[in-house]
Design a protein around this motif. Structure first.
Motif, PDB file in Angstrom:
ATOM      1  N   PRO A 591       2.995  -7.020  -8.195  1.00 49.47           N
ATOM      2  CA  PRO A 591       4.201  -6.395  -7.653  1.00 49.47           C
ATOM      3  C   PRO A 591       4.022  -6.192  -6.151  1.00 49.47           C
ATOM      4  CG  PRO A 591       2.807  -4.718  -8.604  1.00 49.47           C
ATOM      5  CD  PRO A 591       2.093  -6.042  -8.810  1.00 49.47           C
ATOM      6  N   GLU A 592       5.100  -6.106  -5.433  1.00 53.87           N
ATOM      7  CA  GLU A 592       4.991  -5.793  -4.006  1.00 53.87           C
ATOM      8  C   GLU A 592       4.669  -4.318  -3.868  1.00 53.87           C
ATOM      9  OE1 GLU A 592       7.775  -9.071  -1.775  1.00 53.87           O
ATOM     10  OE2 GLU A 592       8.647  -7.126  -2.285  1.00 53.87           O
ATOM     11  N   GLY A 593       3.603  -4.014  -3.122  1.00 57.42           N
ATOM     12  CA  GLY A 593       3.177  -2.630  -2.972  1.00 57.42           C
ATOM     13  C   GLY A 593       3.853  -1.959  -1.807  1.00 57.42           C
ATOM     14  N   GLU A 594       3.899  -0.619  -1.844  1.00 59.99           N
ATOM     15  CA  GLU A 594       4.508   0.142  -0.758  1.00 59.99           C
ATOM     16  C   GLU A 594       3.537   0.377   0.382  1.00 59.99           C
ATOM     17  OE1 GLU A 594       6.023   3.713  -2.415  1.00 59.99           O
ATOM     18  OE2 GLU A 594       7.605   2.734  -3.559  1.00 59.99           O
ATOM     19  N   ASP A 595       2.228   0.317   0.097  1.00 57.27           N
ATOM     20  CA  ASP A 595       1.214   0.628   1.112  1.00 57.27           C
ATOM     21  C   ASP A 595       0.340  -0.603   1.320  1.00 57.27           C
ATOM     22  OD1 ASP A 595      -1.545   3.020   1.389  1.00 57.27           O
ATOM     23  OD2 ASP A 595      -0.643   1.634   2.824  1.00 57.27           O
ATOM     24  N   ASP A 596       0.703  -1.415   2.330  1.00 58.40           N
ATOM     25  CA  ASP A 596      -0.025  -2.661   2.559  1.00 58.40           C
ATOM     26  C   ASP A 596      -1.445  -2.417   3.033  1.00 58.40           C
ATOM     27  OD1 ASP A 596       2.868  -4.468   3.812  1.00 58.40           O
ATOM     28  OD2 ASP A 596       2.164  -4.076   1.771  1.00 58.40           O
ATOM     29  N   ALA A 597      -1.754  -1.227   3.533  1.00 61.12           N
ATOM     30  CA  ALA A 597      -3.103  -0.941   4.026  1.00 61.12           C
ATOM     31  C   ALA A 597      -3.996  -0.388   2.931  1.00 61.12           C
ATOM     32  CB  ALA A 597      -3.036   0.057   5.182  1.00 61.12           C
ATOM     33  N   GLY A 598      -3.455  -0.258   1.709  1.00 59.93           N
ATOM     34  CA  GLY A 598      -4.209   0.347   0.633  1.00 59.93           C
ATOM     35  C   GLY A 598      -4.810  -0.659  -0.315  1.00 59.93           C
ATOM     36  N   PRO A 599      -4.805  -0.343  -1.605  1.00 64.70           N
ATOM     37  CA  PRO A 599      -5.432  -1.233  -2.600  1.00 64.70           C
ATOM     38  C   PRO A 599      -4.847  -2.637  -2.626  1.00 64.70           C
ATOM     39  CG  PRO A 599      -4.968   0.931  -3.534  1.00 64.70           C
ATOM     40  CD  PRO A 599      -4.309   0.895  -2.197  1.00 64.70           C
ATOM     41  N   GLN A 600      -3.551  -2.779  -2.316  1.00 61.38           N
ATOM     42  CA  GLN A 600      -2.962  -4.114  -2.334  1.00 61.38           C
ATOM     43  C   GLN A 600      -3.668  -5.027  -1.336  1.00 61.38           C
ATOM     44  OE1 GLN A 600       0.927  -4.750  -0.614  1.00 61.38           O
ATOM     45  NE2 GLN A 600       1.490  -6.178  -2.246  1.00 61.38           N
ATOM     46  N   GLU A 601      -3.949  -4.508  -0.160  1.00 64.23           N
ATOM     47  CA  GLU A 601      -4.627  -5.317   0.850  1.00 64.23           C
ATOM     48  C   GLU A 601      -6.013  -5.731   0.374  1.00 64.23           C
ATOM     49  OE1 GLU A 601      -6.364  -4.673   5.339  1.00 64.23           O
ATOM     50  OE2 GLU A 601      -4.395  -3.839   4.869  1.00 64.23           O
ATOM     51  N   ALA A 602      -6.735  -4.833  -0.304  1.00 67.94           N
ATOM     52  CA  ALA A 602      -8.066  -5.167  -0.820  1.00 67.94           C
ATOM     53  C   ALA A 602      -7.972  -6.264  -1.872  1.00 67.94           C
ATOM     54  CB  ALA A 602      -8.730  -3.917  -1.404  1.00 67.94           C
ATOM     55  N   ALA A 639      10.942   4.552  -6.904  1.00 64.68           N
ATOM     56  CA  ALA A 639       9.905   4.910  -5.929  1.00 64.68           C
ATOM     57  C   ALA A 639       8.627   5.248  -6.672  1.00 64.68           C
ATOM     58  CB  ALA A 639      10.370   6.103  -5.085  1.00 64.68           C
ATOM     59  N   GLY A 640       7.533   5.227  -5.915  1.00 62.37           N
ATOM     60  CA  GLY A 640       6.246   5.558  -6.511  1.00 62.37           C
ATOM     61  C   GLY A 640       5.553   4.333  -7.048  1.00 62.37           C
ATOM     62  N   ASP A 641       4.248   4.293  -6.898  1.00 61.13           N
ATOM     63  CA  ASP A 641       3.474   3.121  -7.308  1.00 61.13           C
ATOM     64  C   ASP A 641       3.600   2.869  -8.806  1.00 61.13           C
ATOM     65  OD1 ASP A 641       1.773   0.977  -6.645  1.00 61.13           O
ATOM     66  OD2 ASP A 641       0.051   2.066  -7.429  1.00 61.13           O
ATOM     67  N   ASN A 642       3.539   3.941  -9.607  1.00 55.83           N
ATOM     68  CA  ASN A 642       3.637   3.781 -11.062  1.00 55.83           C
ATOM     69  C   ASN A 642       4.973   3.167 -11.475  1.00 55.83           C
ATOM     70  OD1 ASN A 642       1.171   4.960 -11.195  1.00 55.83           O
ATOM     71  ND2 ASN A 642       1.845   6.858 -12.156  1.00 55.83           N
ATOM     72  N   GLU A 643       6.049   3.566 -10.805  1.00 51.06           N
ATOM     73  CA  GLU A 643       7.381   3.141 -11.214  1.00 51.06           C
ATOM     74  C   GLU A 643       7.781   1.795 -10.611  1.00 51.06           C
ATOM     75  OE1 GLU A 643       7.849   5.228 -13.427  1.00 51.06           O
ATOM     76  OE2 GLU A 643       6.431   6.633 -12.551  1.00 51.06           O
ATOM     77  N   THR A 660       3.384  -1.808 -20.447  1.00 56.17           N
ATOM     78  CA  THR A 660       4.306  -1.232 -19.457  1.00 56.17           C
ATOM     79  C   THR A 660       3.604  -0.541 -18.303  1.00 56.17           C
ATOM     80  OG1 THR A 660       4.463   0.803 -20.752  1.00 56.17           O
ATOM     81  CG2 THR A 660       6.114  -0.903 -21.177  1.00 56.17           C
ATOM     82  N   GLY A 661       2.263  -0.635 -18.214  1.00 56.62           N
ATOM     83  CA  GLY A 661       1.564   0.014 -17.105  1.00 56.62           C
ATOM     84  C   GLY A 661       1.635   1.516 -17.190  1.00 56.62           C
ATOM     85  N   ASP A 662       1.964   2.165 -16.071  1.00 55.18           N
ATOM     86  CA  ASP A 662       1.996   3.634 -16.010  1.00 55.18           C
ATOM     87  C   ASP A 662       3.407   4.171 -15.792  1.00 55.18           C
ATOM     88  OD1 ASP A 662      -0.687   3.805 -16.410  1.00 55.18           O
ATOM     89  OD2 ASP A 662      -1.222   4.445 -14.397  1.00 55.18           O
ATOM     90  N   MET A 663       4.439   3.377 -16.070  1.00 52.45           N
ATOM     91  CA  MET A 663       5.802   3.848 -15.804  1.00 52.45           C
ATOM     92  C   MET A 663       6.157   5.029 -16.699  1.00 52.45           C
ATOM     93  SD  MET A 663       8.212   0.872 -17.532  1.00 52.45           S
ATOM     94  CE  MET A 663       7.707  -0.344 -16.330  1.00 52.45           C
ATOM     95  N   ASP A 664       7.026   5.914 -16.172  1.00 51.68           N
ATOM     96  CA  ASP A 664       7.416   7.096 -16.939  1.00 51.68           C
ATOM     97  C   ASP A 664       8.663   6.813 -17.765  1.00 51.68           C
ATOM     98  OD1 ASP A 664       9.572   7.160 -15.205  1.00 51.68           O
ATOM     99  OD2 ASP A 664       8.870   8.898 -14.067  1.00 51.68           O
TER     100      ASP A 664
END
Length: 754
Positions: A591-602, A639-643, A660-664
């Motif tokens: 999925p496209e992440g909201e924080d490119d400097a975080g885990p997605q970049e790694a 919004a939110g990484d889980n959702e 379904t991952g961690d979606m609520d």
């Protein structure tokens, strides 16, 4: 000397019984029984009477000492667990950085044993011997939440202290000579960073000081897969290198004996005093004492005496994996290596050059095999792996390890006084380190370099192989033919074992929810096509990348077709780098992440380094998958990484599995409104059984027959009672990785079973 061996061995047996078999009052009952047997042994014939008394008395002493140590050292620490109180503590070493600050081993005033203090980054500025004071919440180091662990108690740590608020610091005894080894160890680590680049620096830091924090995950993985990670753990091998270097420089056995014992003691403290180092120091010190006393040394007696001293200092060290592997390896080397070497070399004379080379290779092979004899069951049990290539890797690399250690130590020491000469001496050590890392990388890529207990038949093969070689050893016929035959039978049956293990996963769709603790990793397989959905764990003692790679290898997977990540939380992606280091991956679906400097970049960086293609899922995609299909749904939350994560539907005929991952619950509702989901046979419960996921609306819509919950030790209360009740009312069969281990479900077109 043999009496000492008998006493030390029986004492150690008592300690192991207290740690693994007996509990509480039963320990004292066992000690009483041992004493009674000691008195009864006086009825034996004279030649057995003294042995019986020694063995029974030592056994009773080992049991009694374990009980007393737990009562006087562990119990006071346990009584503080759950409290929040003021404390004053002295640092026992330099602090280490953590994800949330720093931690350091300390001694808390008024409490026996050691503790680990977790606090802010201010700990990183303190030196051994300094004091800290403040408030902390204390936990039992033998139990983290709902799991019993031994990583701390085996090192003499019985409390975990979590600082609350600011800490006051004091000078304490920081200038005492007591902390000289710790200061020297830090100075060595800093000097190594100047002398060596990249992974060579991390490798030599581990080899010389025991600190493995500087070596990359890729390098460590390669060494582990090649059976060479023992080089990084400072052990008897390194102490042997140290004494060989001292002998070369001193050129006098008596002088080596006089200086060797304090040198070994200093090195043991400098490197952290692990059980393997202490074992080696005692074993090497006893022959040195024998030289001074003009007496013969005895290997088995030295080994058991070392075990006695370590367990006397801390009976809980008996459960240390490092101790068990170290002593098992040494026992095999003492017992089997000389026989193997004699059988290989024989009495025939060879040419001078080829003879030396052959003898060297024979020694390396026999030493490696001798060490493996008793360590294979332990490594299979603790690490789930049997590295078949270990004898070859040892033969190729142990000489280089000695070279790296010797020149590395010399270069670091000389550089303190004359840096240019130190830099010159560092060159051979760097070349040796890079050779080992390169060789490990190449060997770890060889197919079937290791086999894994994820194949359920492998444990039976290990028992069969031991029985096979034991029968060959006991057979009356002499010569090498019986061992050649045993080796051929072992190789043939191992190949059959691997084929049988892979054949277990021949259904139209196999799904395995792996036991990775508090995290998620789901293997999907169909007709030789493999996918992995998520690869992470929040439990630091779990290695989800290794677990997934080993399970896939046991299934016959040589290349992973798809790696899908539902979202970028640590407990879903922390093992991705380790997985990519072990196994080639064709395509990552993200999925496209909201924080490119975080885990997605790694994740993207690791994928690029290993040549894996990356696709971001923005619309529903249907992928051919063996005899079935994979349907990947894009994020539907606001919004939110889980959702903002992916969902995955694996299908084979009329059988379906939904992840379904961690979606609520709100996002689950949007998923149902956006896409047409079928009735499913199995569901991986959302968010590890959180009460906010796996809603009644989702259950009513997809009507699963089986629910799998991927969960481990956590502070969130997962899985919650609400979720378990919803699943039970739905009529689902409920399986949990924390209770049932890895969950295997399989489906064919007209049938399904788990």
């Amino acid at each position: 000397m043999r009496r000492l061996a008998a006493f030390a061995g029986s004492f150690s047996l008592g300690v192991f019984l207290a740690q693994y078999v007996l509990r509480g009052g039963w320990i004292l009952a066992g000690a009483g029984l041992a004493l009674a047997l000691g008195f009864l042994s006086k009825l034996l014939p004279w030649e057995w009477r003294r042995r019986g008394v020694i063995l029974c008395a030592a056994l009773a002493l080992g049991l009694g000492w374990s009980w007393l140590y737990a009562r006087q050292v562990q119990r006071p620490a346990q009584e503080m667990a759950g409290r929040r109180s003021d404390f004053t503590a002295t640092l026992c070493g330099y602090a280490e950085e953590t994800d949330f600050g720093a931690r350091a081993e300390v001694r808390v005033e008024g409490v026996p044993g050691k503790a680990v203090l977790y606090a802010g980054e201010e700990l990183l500025d303190l030196a051994p011997g300094q004091t800290v004071a403040g408030q902390a919440r204390f936990n039992d180091a033998a139990r983290v939440r709902d799991e019993d662990i031994t990583a701390f108690t085996s090192k003499g740590v019985f409390l975990l202290a979590y600082a609350r608020g600011n800490l006051e610091t004091g000078e304490g005894t920081r200038n005492s000579p007591r902390w000289l080894p710790a200061r020297m160890g830090r100075a060595m680590r800093e000097r190594i960073q100047v002398l060596f680049p990249g992974d060579a620096a991390g490798f030599l830091t581990a080899v010389l000081t025991g600190d493995r924090g500087g070596i990359s995950e890729k390098a460590y993985t390669a060494l582990a897969e090649a059976g060479l990670n023992h080089i990084l753990a400072v052990s008897g091998m390194h102490c042997g290198f140290l004494m060989a270097l001292a002998g070369f420089l001193l050129q006098s056995r008596k002088l080596q004996a006089l200086l060797g014992i304090p040198l070994l003691a200093f090195y043991a403290v400098l490197t952290g005093g692990s059980p393997s180092v202490l074992r080696a120091c005692v074993m090497l010190s006893l022959p040195l004492l024998a030289i001074l006393a003009r007496r013969e040394s005895d290997g088995p007696t030295s080994l058991l005496a070392a075990l006695f001293l370590i367990l006397l200092a801390n009976p809980f060290a008996a459960v240390s994996v490092s101790l068990q592997l170290s002593f098992a390896a040494m026992a095999g080397i003492l017992w089997l290596t000389p026989r193997l070497r004699k059988g290989l070399v024989g009495e025939k004379k060879r040419g001078k050059t080829w003879g030396r080379l052959f003898r060297f290779l024979a020694l390396a092979f026999s030493t490696s095999m001798g060490a493996m004899v008793f360590t294979v069951p332990l490594t299979a049990y603790y690490f789930g792996a049997l590295v078949l290539i270990a004898p070859l890797s040892s033969a190729l690399c142990l000489w280089a390890a000695a070279w790296a250690f010797s020149f590395g130590l010399l270069s670091v020491f000389v550089s303190f006084f004359y840096p240019p000469l130190g830099a010159l001496l560092a060159l051979p050590a760097r070349l040796a380190a890079e050779y080992i890392l390169l060789t490990a990388g190449l060997l770890s890529r060889i197919p079937c370099h290791a086999v894994y207990t994820a194949n359920p038949y492998l444990k039976y093969w290990i028992v069969y192989a031991y029985c096979l070689f034991a029968a060959a050893y006991l057979a009356r016929r002499t010569g090498r033919r019986k061992y050649v035959l045993a080796s051929a039978l072992a190789a043939l049956t191992l190949a059959l074992t691997l084929r049988l293990g892979a054949a277990r996963y021949g259904s139209d769709l196999d799904a395995l929810v792996l036991d990775v603790g508090q995290g998620q990793s789901v293997v999907l397989a169909s007709e030789g096509t493999f996918a992995l959905v998520d690869c992470g764990s929040a439990n630091s003692w779990k290695d989800p990348g290794a677990a997934a790679a080993r399970q896939l290898a046991a299934m016959g997977c040589e290349r992973l077709d798809y790696l899908l990540l539902t979202h970028y939380d640590k407990d879903h992606v922390s093992g991705v780098t380790g997985l990519l280091d072990r196994l080639d991956v064709d395509t990552l679906l993200l999925p496209e992440g909201e924080d490119d400097a975080g885990p997605q970049e790694a994740v993207l960086s690791a994928a690029g380094a290993h040549g894996a293609a990356v696709r971001f899922i923005t619309a529903e995609e249907r992928l051919d998958f063996g005899r079935g299909t994979l349907t990947v749904y894009p994020p539907v939350g606001d919004a939110g990484d889980n959702e903002r994560g992916l969902s995955v539907l694996a299908s084979a005929g009329e059988n379906d599995l939904l992840i379904t991952g961690d979606m609520d619950a709100a996002t689950e509702k949007k998923l149902l409104e956006t896409f047409d989901l079928p009735d499913i046979e199995a569901l991986v419960a959302g968010h590890h059984g959180s009460k906010y996921a796996t809603s009644q609306a989702l259950l009513d819509a997809v009507r699963p027959e089986t629910a799998c919950i991927s969960v481990g030790s956590n502070s969130y209360g997962h899985p919650t009672e609400e979720t378990l009740l919803r699943l039970a009312r739905q009529g689902c069969g409920i399986y949990r990785t924390d209770l049932h281990g890895t969950i295997h479900l399989s489906w064919n077109q007209e049938e399904s079973h788990g």
